[in-house]
Write a protein that holds these residues in place. Structure first.
Motif, PDB file in Angstrom:
ATOM      1  N   ARG A  21       2.262  -4.466   1.199  1.00  0.00           N
ATOM      2  CA  ARG A  21       1.601  -5.162   2.321  1.00  0.00           C
ATOM      3  C   ARG A  21       1.596  -6.673   2.156  1.00  0.00           C
ATOM      4  NH1 ARG A  21      -3.215  -1.786   5.099  1.00  0.00           N
ATOM      5  NH2 ARG A  21      -1.962   0.105   5.242  1.00  0.00           N
ATOM      6  N   VAL A  22       1.460  -7.132   0.909  1.00  0.00           N
ATOM      7  CA  VAL A  22       1.488  -8.594   0.692  1.00  0.00           C
ATOM      8  C   VAL A  22       2.825  -9.137   1.169  1.00  0.00           C
ATOM      9  CG1 VAL A  22       1.533 -10.414  -1.065  1.00  0.00           C
ATOM     10  CG2 VAL A  22      -0.081  -8.545  -1.272  1.00  0.00           C
ATOM     11  N   ALA A  77       5.081  -7.575   3.246  1.00  0.00           N
ATOM     12  CA  ALA A  77       5.329  -7.326   4.671  1.00  0.00           C
ATOM     13  C   ALA A  77       4.535  -8.291   5.546  1.00  0.00           C
ATOM     14  CB  ALA A  77       4.982  -5.883   5.009  1.00  0.00           C
ATOM     15  N   SER A  78       3.339  -8.687   5.074  1.00  0.00           N
ATOM     16  CA  SER A  78       2.510  -9.585   5.895  1.00  0.00           C
ATOM     17  C   SER A  78       3.012 -11.024   5.830  1.00  0.00           C
ATOM     18  CB  SER A  78       1.060  -9.531   5.409  1.00  0.00           C
ATOM     19  OG  SER A  78       1.006 -10.045   4.091  1.00  0.00           O
ATOM     20  N   GLY A  79       3.980 -11.287   4.965  1.00  0.00           N
ATOM     21  CA  GLY A  79       4.517 -12.644   4.852  1.00  0.00           C
ATOM     22  C   GLY A  79       3.623 -13.568   4.040  1.00  0.00           C
ATOM     23  N   THR A  80       2.618 -12.987   3.358  1.00  0.00           N
ATOM     24  CA  THR A  80       1.717 -13.831   2.562  1.00  0.00           C
ATOM     25  C   THR A  80       2.485 -14.513   1.439  1.00  0.00           C
ATOM     26  OG1 THR A  80      -0.064 -12.276   2.990  1.00  0.00           O
ATOM     27  CG2 THR A  80      -0.399 -13.807   1.154  1.00  0.00           C
ATOM     28  N   THR A 140      -2.839 -16.317  -2.209  1.00  0.00           N
ATOM     29  CA  THR A 140      -2.163 -15.064  -2.554  1.00  0.00           C
ATOM     30  C   THR A 140      -3.104 -14.138  -3.320  1.00  0.00           C
ATOM     31  OG1 THR A 140      -0.071 -16.261  -2.661  1.00  0.00           O
ATOM     32  CG2 THR A 140      -0.124 -14.103  -3.715  1.00  0.00           C
ATOM     33  N   ARG A 181      -5.848 -12.790  -1.018  1.00  0.00           N
ATOM     34  CA  ARG A 181      -5.290 -11.824  -0.052  1.00  0.00           C
ATOM     35  C   ARG A 181      -5.061 -10.480  -0.746  1.00  0.00           C
ATOM     36  NH1 ARG A 181      -5.076  -9.903   4.420  1.00  0.00           N
ATOM     37  NH2 ARG A 181      -3.137  -9.270   5.413  1.00  0.00           N
ATOM     38  N   LEU A 234      -6.675  -7.066   0.505  1.00  0.00           N
ATOM     39  CA  LEU A 234      -5.843  -5.893   0.824  1.00  0.00           C
ATOM     40  C   LEU A 234      -6.229  -4.712  -0.059  1.00  0.00           C
ATOM     41  CD1 LEU A 234      -2.326  -7.503   1.293  1.00  0.00           C
ATOM     42  CD2 LEU A 234      -3.586  -6.184   2.986  1.00  0.00           C
ATOM     43  N   GLU A 276      -9.191  -3.052   1.503  1.00  0.00           N
ATOM     44  CA  GLU A 276      -8.770  -2.303   2.702  1.00  0.00           C
ATOM     45  C   GLU A 276      -8.068  -0.996   2.316  1.00  0.00           C
ATOM     46  OE1 GLU A 276      -7.367  -6.018   5.172  1.00  0.00           O
ATOM     47  OE2 GLU A 276      -6.103  -4.280   5.609  1.00  0.00           O
TER      48      GLU A 276
END
Ligand SMILES: Cc1ncc(COP(=O)(O)O)c(C=O)c1O
Length: 415
Positions: free
Chosen positions: A355-356, A358-361, A392, A395, A399, A402
């Motif tokens: 997810r990190v 894919a989210s572009g973080t 980073t 985040r 995540l 979540e």
């Protein structure tokens, strides 16, 4: 520009914190353009006296930074892998080509070393891997014991590999004690400093890498922590004559190139005859910015990883798995409560990593530390800021919270 180049990782992006980032300086890029345009043949002095002199100058800078004696020398290579390969060829020559050669390395040594060992003809039973300690460092006592056992088994160890910055955690082996063992056992010591070596330009790196100058050979990658475009590896050896003994071969059609000791043929120091002019990029970027800027950029990256380590320790749910060292820090999200087996933690952290990205973080990578799944940040770029690193880490923690809910089945979509 439209179809091809975008389909490649932006390894120079400030938030590319995966694997080993590479953020080149613009004078280095222009130097590569010039070297390609002038199509320099950097194999013999006859072919390129000026560029060869400049390669000697830059190699001598590296020699001084490391603290090697004046007998030392080396050459630019495509990268760390090629530098290690050249080093093992020299080690085999120095050992007198034994029948059953072996190499001894810690389990954190880069795979490039095992590949190079294979190429120089070391059979699988001669690649002796020693488990590292709880800090991922090669224990000198375990190394001495492995050397004895290898010899008892009829193997002839030709080289030991120690690390000055492992790729996994940035760990630095106890170089002085390992050098003592190698002197006592009369065995070639290679220090792989491909990513960590240029940290000697900073006070903290100098302290951590103390003893590196006792190695017989050292691999360095200027395309990592010296901010050069690919390809810019380097091999330094304590006695440059060992390289020439291992590599110089005669050929009638090259007889015109033998101009004497003062006129170095770099083809006699490594396995490439046709070589490009890699030293120019280092020379041009250091002339442009001054060495102080490089020292500051390396020190800043070390400090940012240290800050990331402190933030990880302070943030609920995050667990440090290896302390920050030379720009690298490994950690994971570990929710409170029982029931989080290693396997479930692995699944959770893998999902966080996906997810990190894919989210572009940020671009981050993972590894395994003593079997445990770890997220890994490698901060090397001169463009990475505190906000990049902080953002980073925070985040990842968010995540984690979540995904923990999703994985434990308690997650309800908001109405
Ligand atoms: C410690 C270490 N050694 C060797 C290598 C291999 O170097 P290269 O990829 O330049 O061949 C790397 C690459 O990341 C490395 O980190």
């Amino acid at each position: 520009m439209r179809d091809v180049l975008p389909v490649a990782a932006r390894v120079d992006h400030p938030r590319f914190l995966a694997f080993v980032p590479s953020a080149p300086t613009w004078p280095g890029v222009i130097a590569d353009y010039l070297a390609a345009g002038f199509n320099i043949f950097q194999g013999t002095w006859l072919g390129s006296g000026g560029p060869s002199q400049l390669e000697l100058v830059v190699i001598d800078w590296f020699r001084q930074w490391i603290g090697y004696p004046e007998t030392a020398g080396g050459l630019f290579t495509s990268g760390g892998s090629a530098a290690i390969l050249d080093a093992l060829v020299a080690a085999r020559e120095a050992a007198g080509w034994p029948e059953r050669p072996a190499v001894i390395l810690g389990d954190q040594t880069h795979s490039a070393f095992r590949r190079a060992a294979r190429i120089v003809g070391i059979r699988p039973d001669g690649i002796v891997v020693v488990p590292t300690d709880t800090s991922f460092r090669l224990d000198p006592g375990a190394l001495a014991a492995a050397l004895t056992t290898a010899r008892e088994c009829g193997l002839s160890p030709i080289a030991v590999c120690a690390n000055a910055g492992t790729t996994n955690t940035g760990a630095v082996d106890p170089l002085p004690a390992i050098a003592d063992v190698c002197v006592q056992e009369k065995i070639w010591l290679h220090v792989d400093a491909a990513y960590g070596g240029f940290a000697v330009l900073t006070p903290e790196g100098r302290r951590l890498l103390a003893g590196i100058e006792r190695a017989d050979s050292i691999s360095l990658d200027a395309h990592k922590w010296l901010f050069q475009p690919f390809e810019a590896g380097c091999l330094l050896v304590r006695d440059v004559a060992t390289l020439v003994r291992a590599f110089a071969v005669d050929a009638d059609y090259l007889q015109d190139t033998k101009l004497g000791m003062e006129h170095v043929n770099f083809a006699d120091r490594g396995y490439q005859l046709t070589r490009s002019f890699r030293a120019l990029k280092v020379w041009m970027s250091i002339q442009t910015f001054g060495l102080a800027r490089f020292r500051a950029a390396i020190a800043q990256a070390i400090e940012l990883a240290a800050l990331a380590g402190r933030l990880i320790e302070e943030t609920e749910g995050l667990e440090l798995l290896s302390p920050p060292s030379l720009g690298i820090v490994c950690f994971r999200f570990r929710p409170p409560g029982a029931g989080w087996t290693e396997e479930r933690l692995g699944t959770l952290n893998e999902a966080i990593q996906v997810r990190v990205i894919a989210s572009g973080t940020a671009m981050i990578s993972s590894t395994r530390l003593h079997g445990r799944y770890a997220l890994r940040l490698c901060v090397l770029s001169h463009q990475t800021t505190l906000e990049d690193v902080r953002g980073t880490v925070l985040r990842i923690a968010a995540l984690g919270r979540e995904l923990e809910l999703e994985l434990s089945g308690n997650f309800h979509c908001p109405e």
